[in-house]
Design an enzyme around this catalytic site. Structure first.
Site, PDB file in Angstrom:
ATOM      1  N   SER A   1      -6.413   2.582   9.980  1.00 13.16           N
ATOM      2  CA  SER A   1      -5.548   1.396  10.032  1.00 13.16           C
ATOM      3  C   SER A   1      -4.140   1.849  10.383  1.00 13.16           C
ATOM      4  O   SER A   1      -3.765   2.992  10.087  1.00 13.16           O
ATOM      5  CB  SER A   1      -5.552   0.735   8.658  1.00 13.16           C
ATOM      6  OG  SER A   1      -4.499  -0.206   8.568  1.00 13.16           O
TER       7      SER A   1
ATOM      8  N   SER B   1      -4.772   5.545   1.166  1.00 15.87           N
ATOM      9  CA  SER B   1      -6.173   5.974   1.261  1.00 15.87           C
ATOM     10  C   SER B   1      -6.566   6.208   2.724  1.00 15.87           C
ATOM     11  O   SER B   1      -7.290   7.155   3.039  1.00 15.87           O
ATOM     12  CB  SER B   1      -7.102   4.950   0.609  1.00 15.87           C
ATOM     13  OG  SER B   1      -7.217   3.778   1.397  1.00 15.87           O
TER      14      SER B   1
ATOM     15  N   TYR C   1      -3.760   0.965  -0.110  1.00 13.09           N
ATOM     16  CA  TYR C   1      -4.755   0.993   0.976  1.00 13.09           C
ATOM     17  C   TYR C   1      -4.301   1.967   2.075  1.00 13.09           C
ATOM     18  O   TYR C   1      -5.076   2.798   2.555  1.00 13.09           O
ATOM     19  CB  TYR C   1      -4.900  -0.425   1.515  1.00 13.09           C
ATOM     20  CG  TYR C   1      -5.660  -0.606   2.805  1.00 13.09           C
ATOM     21  CD1 TYR C   1      -7.042  -0.673   2.822  1.00 13.09           C
ATOM     22  CD2 TYR C   1      -4.977  -0.763   4.018  1.00 13.09           C
ATOM     23  CE1 TYR C   1      -7.728  -0.887   4.016  1.00 13.09           C
ATOM     24  CE2 TYR C   1      -5.648  -0.975   5.209  1.00 13.09           C
ATOM     25  CZ  TYR C   1      -7.026  -1.034   5.202  1.00 13.09           C
ATOM     26  OH  TYR C   1      -7.707  -1.250   6.384  1.00 13.09           O
TER      27      TYR C   1
END
Ligand SMILES: NC(=O)c1ccc[n+]([C@@H]2O[C@H](COP(=O)([O-])OP(=O)(O)OC[C@H]3O[C@@H](n4cnc5c(N)ncnc54)[C@H](OP(=O)(O)O)[C@@H]3O)[C@@H](O)[C@H]2O)c1
Length: 232
Positions: A140, A156, A153
Site C-alpha cells: 500500500s 505493517s 496498517y
C-alpha cells in the site's frame, strides 16, 4: 498448467486476480475466512474457465491452514505464484495512533507480515522448483507515505515491504514483487474510511498491472500499479 495460491480471494483485488489468472489457464488455490463468498468465487472461476480450483476457507494466521493451502497446490502440480493479498487494517475504522488498540496493531502485523512470511516459508520448496517461481506481496502507499490514521496498517505494510526486499535478495532464482495497487473501491477501503464514499477504481482495473509483471518478469522489487499500467 501453472498454479497460483491467492490469499483473500473471495472478493476485491484477490477475486479479480483469480479471475484473470484463470482466464489465462492458471490452476488456483484460493483462501478467505468466510466460506460462502469464497465458494461462490471459486465456482464462478470454475464455470467460466474450467481450470482446477481449490477453495480452502481459513485464516492465514493459522499455520495448519497455510500448510493445507500449500498441500492443495502441491496436488495441483506445485506452486508457481504465491500472492499474499489477504490483509488486516488493525482497527475499523482507522484511528489516530494515540487511540490505536495495541491488539489491533498486533493483528495487522500477524496477518500482513507474520502470516505472509509463514506462507512464503511453507511454499518456498515448491516455488524454487518452478521454472518461473514468483511471490507477489500486496502492499500500500500507506507503507511509504505518512497519512493520518493509517499508521498501524502502514507500519505493517512497511514491514512486509522490507521482508519482500530481503527475500528477493536471498532468493535470486525467484521473482519477489511488492505491489502497491493504489486506491480501490473495496470493502477494505470502506471499512478503513467509512465517511469517504468518493468513487474509487474497481479492483479489476488494476489487475493488468499484475499480469504485466508476470509477462515481463522484471527484477524483484517494489512496483506501483499505476506506473506499471502506464508502461508500454
Ligand atoms: N482497497 C484499497 O484501496 C487498497 C489500497 C492499497 C492496498 N490494498 C491492499 O490490497 C489487498 C486487497 O485488499 P482489498 O481492498 O481487495 O480487500 P477486500 O475486498 O476487503 O478483500 C479482502 C480479502 O481478504 C480476505 N481476508 C481478510 N483477512 C483474512 C485472513 N486473516 N485470512 C484469510 N483471508 C482474509 C477477505 O475475506 P474474509 O473477510 O472472508 O476473510 C477477502 O477475501 C490488501 O492487501 C490491501 O491491503 C488495498
Amino acid at each position: 498448467m501453472p498454479v497460483a495460491i491467492i490469499t483473500g480471494a473471495s472478493k476485491g483485488l484477490g477475486r479479480a486476480l483469480a479471475e484473470a489468472l484463470a482466464e489465462r489457464g492458471w490452476d488456483l488455490v484460493l483462501d478467505a475466512r468466510t466460506p460462502q463468498p469464497l465458494q461462490e468465487a471459486a465456482e464462478a472461476v470454475l464455470s467460466k474457465y474450467g481450470v482446477q480450483v481449490r477453495a480452502l476457507p481459513g485464516d492465514v494466521t493459522d499455520g495448519t491452514h497455510r500448510a493445507r493451502l500449500v498441500a492443495a497446490a502441491r496436488e495441483l502440480g506445485g506452486v508457481d505464484l504465491l500472492v499474499n493479498n489477504a490483509s488486516a487494517l488493525g482497527t475499523e475504522p482507522l484511528v489516530r495512533l494515540e487511540a490505536l488498540p495495541l491488539d489491533g496493531l498486533r493483528r495487522a502485523l500477524e496477518v500482513n507480515v507474520v502470516a505472509a512470511l509463514g506462507l512464503v516459508q511453507e511454499a518456498l520448496p515448491l516455488l524454487r522448483q518452478s521454472p518461473a517461481g514468483a511471490v507477489i506481496d500486496v502492499s500500500s502507499d500507506a507503507a511509504a507515505e505518512a497519512y493520518e490514521t493509517w499508521g498501524g496498517y502502514g507500519a505493517s505494510k512497511a514491514a512486509l515491504d522490507q521482508l519482500s526486499a530481503v527475500l528477493g535478495e536471498e532468493e535470486p532464482g525467484l521473482r519477489v514483487w511488492v505491489v502497491d495497487p493504489g486506491d480501490m473501491g473495496t470493502d477494505l477501503y470502506a471499512a478503513a474510511v467509512p465517511d469517504d464514499d468518493g468513487p474509487r477504481p474497481d479492483p479489476a482495473s488494476v489487475v493488468p498491472a499484475f499480469l504485466r509483471l508476470l509477462d515481463r518478469r522484471p527484477a524483484s522489487g517494489r512496483y506501483g500499479a499505476p506506473a506499471l499500467l502506464e508502461q508500454r
